[in-house]
Design an enzyme around this catalytic site. Structure first.
Site, PDB file in Angstrom:
ATOM      1  N   ILE A 101       0.650  -1.172  -0.171  1.00  0.00           N
ATOM      2  CA  ILE A 101      -0.112   0.040   0.119  1.00  0.00           C
ATOM      3  C   ILE A 101       0.661   1.028  -0.104  1.00  0.00           C
ATOM      4  O   ILE A 101       2.156   1.197   0.866  1.00  0.00           O
ATOM      5  CB  ILE A 101      -0.899  -0.037   0.706  1.00  0.00           C
ATOM      6  CG1 ILE A 101      -1.786   1.094   1.178  1.00  0.00           C
ATOM      7  CG2 ILE A 101      -0.700  -0.018   2.426  1.00  0.00           C
ATOM      8  CD1 ILE A 101      -3.645   1.352   2.219  1.00  0.00           C
ATOM      9  N   CYS A 102       0.836   2.047  -0.291  1.00  0.00           N
ATOM     10  CA  CYS A 102       0.987   3.498  -0.344  1.00  0.00           C
ATOM     11  C   CYS A 102       2.309   3.648  -0.954  1.00  0.00           C
ATOM     12  O   CYS A 102       2.214   3.012  -2.278  1.00  0.00           O
ATOM     13  CB  CYS A 102       1.035   4.145   0.594  1.00  0.00           C
ATOM     14  SG  CYS A 102       0.744   6.256   0.525  1.00  0.00           S
ATOM     15  N   HIS A 103       3.136   4.039  -0.844  1.00  0.00           N
ATOM     16  CA  HIS A 103       4.692   4.061  -1.144  1.00  0.00           C
ATOM     17  C   HIS A 103       4.948   2.861  -1.151  1.00  0.00           C
ATOM     18  O   HIS A 103       6.677   2.587  -2.028  1.00  0.00           O
ATOM     19  CB  HIS A 103       5.441   4.975  -0.284  1.00  0.00           C
ATOM     20  CG  HIS A 103       5.561   6.262  -0.822  1.00  0.00           C
ATOM     21  ND1 HIS A 103       4.083   7.198  -0.039  1.00  0.00           N
ATOM     22  CD2 HIS A 103       5.629   7.454  -1.085  1.00  0.00           C
ATOM     23  CE1 HIS A 103       4.648   8.267  -0.520  1.00  0.00           C
ATOM     24  NE2 HIS A 103       5.025   8.754  -1.370  1.00  0.00           N
TER      25      HIS A 103
ATOM     26  N   SER B 218      -2.807  -0.900  -2.677  1.00  0.00           N
ATOM     27  CA  SER B 218      -3.641  -0.109  -2.799  1.00  0.00           C
ATOM     28  C   SER B 218      -2.866   1.190  -2.299  1.00  0.00           C
ATOM     29  O   SER B 218      -1.398   1.923  -2.783  1.00  0.00           O
ATOM     30  CB  SER B 218      -4.650  -0.069  -1.561  1.00  0.00           C
ATOM     31  OG  SER B 218      -5.439  -0.876  -1.229  1.00  0.00           O
TER      32      SER B 218
END
Length: 182
Positions: A105-107, A158
């Site tokens: 998720i994210c980075h 995500s």
């Protein structure tokens, strides 16, 4: 299921660690905090220090084969530190080579870019990683959750903390399917 959560000693976004961790625990599975050093990891609420969490296992002393899946929490610093650690990159790559599911998720996909496992895959992330993913041979999409089954394993990604509910539901379902298939 036994699920590895890979983090650097400092820089993990707390909610991106704690919410998936809780989802794994609530589903009756075993979350395991794996880091590059023994001791504790320092979580953050964006740029502010938050709680610390005890490390269960150290990269280099544990193998991907002892887990049913891998969760890579984000935060800007966490994946940036991980991608500089050859053992962490190798640990993440081993999940792909062994056909085990991975959620990021994210980075967090920065670690996967470094592991050279995004080529030919479709994934999402925090928007600033779009160019890195494309340059690594992946296709970036702006979706709440993206499940990619290109290759021997599933990759569930995500974009951000707002996507956590959908992210947790998706990776738990895909990890369970992978476990059943074995």
């Amino acid at each position: 299921m036994r699920i590895a959560f890979l983090t650097a000693p400092e820089g993990v976004e707390q909610i991106e660690l704690t919410e998936p961790w809780r989802a794994v625990s609530d589903a009756g599975h075993e979350p395991v905090l794996v880091s590059t050093k023994a001791g504790e990891v320092q979580a953050f609420h964006h740029l502010d220090k938050a709680d610390t969490f005890p490390v269960d296992e150290v990269v280099g002393e544990v193998s991907a084969g002892s887990f049913d899946g891998l969760v890579l929490p984000g935060g800007v610093a966490n994946p940036d530190f991980l991608r500089l650690d050859k053992r962490a990159v190798s640990f993440a790559r081993d999940f792909f080579e062994q056909g085990r599911p991975v959620a990021a998720i994210c980075h967090a996909p920065w670690t996967l870019v470094e592991a050279d496992v995004v080529r030919g895959r479709v994934l999402t992330s925090w928007p600033s990683l779009r160019t890195d993913i494309r340059n690594a041979g992946g296709e970036w999409v702006d979706e709440q959750v993206k499940i990619c089954d290109h290759g021997p394993n599933k990759l569930i990604t995500s974009r951000k903390p707002d996507d956590l509910k959908a992210f947790c539901e998706a990776f738990l379902e895909e990890f369970a399917k992978a476990k059943e298939a074995v």
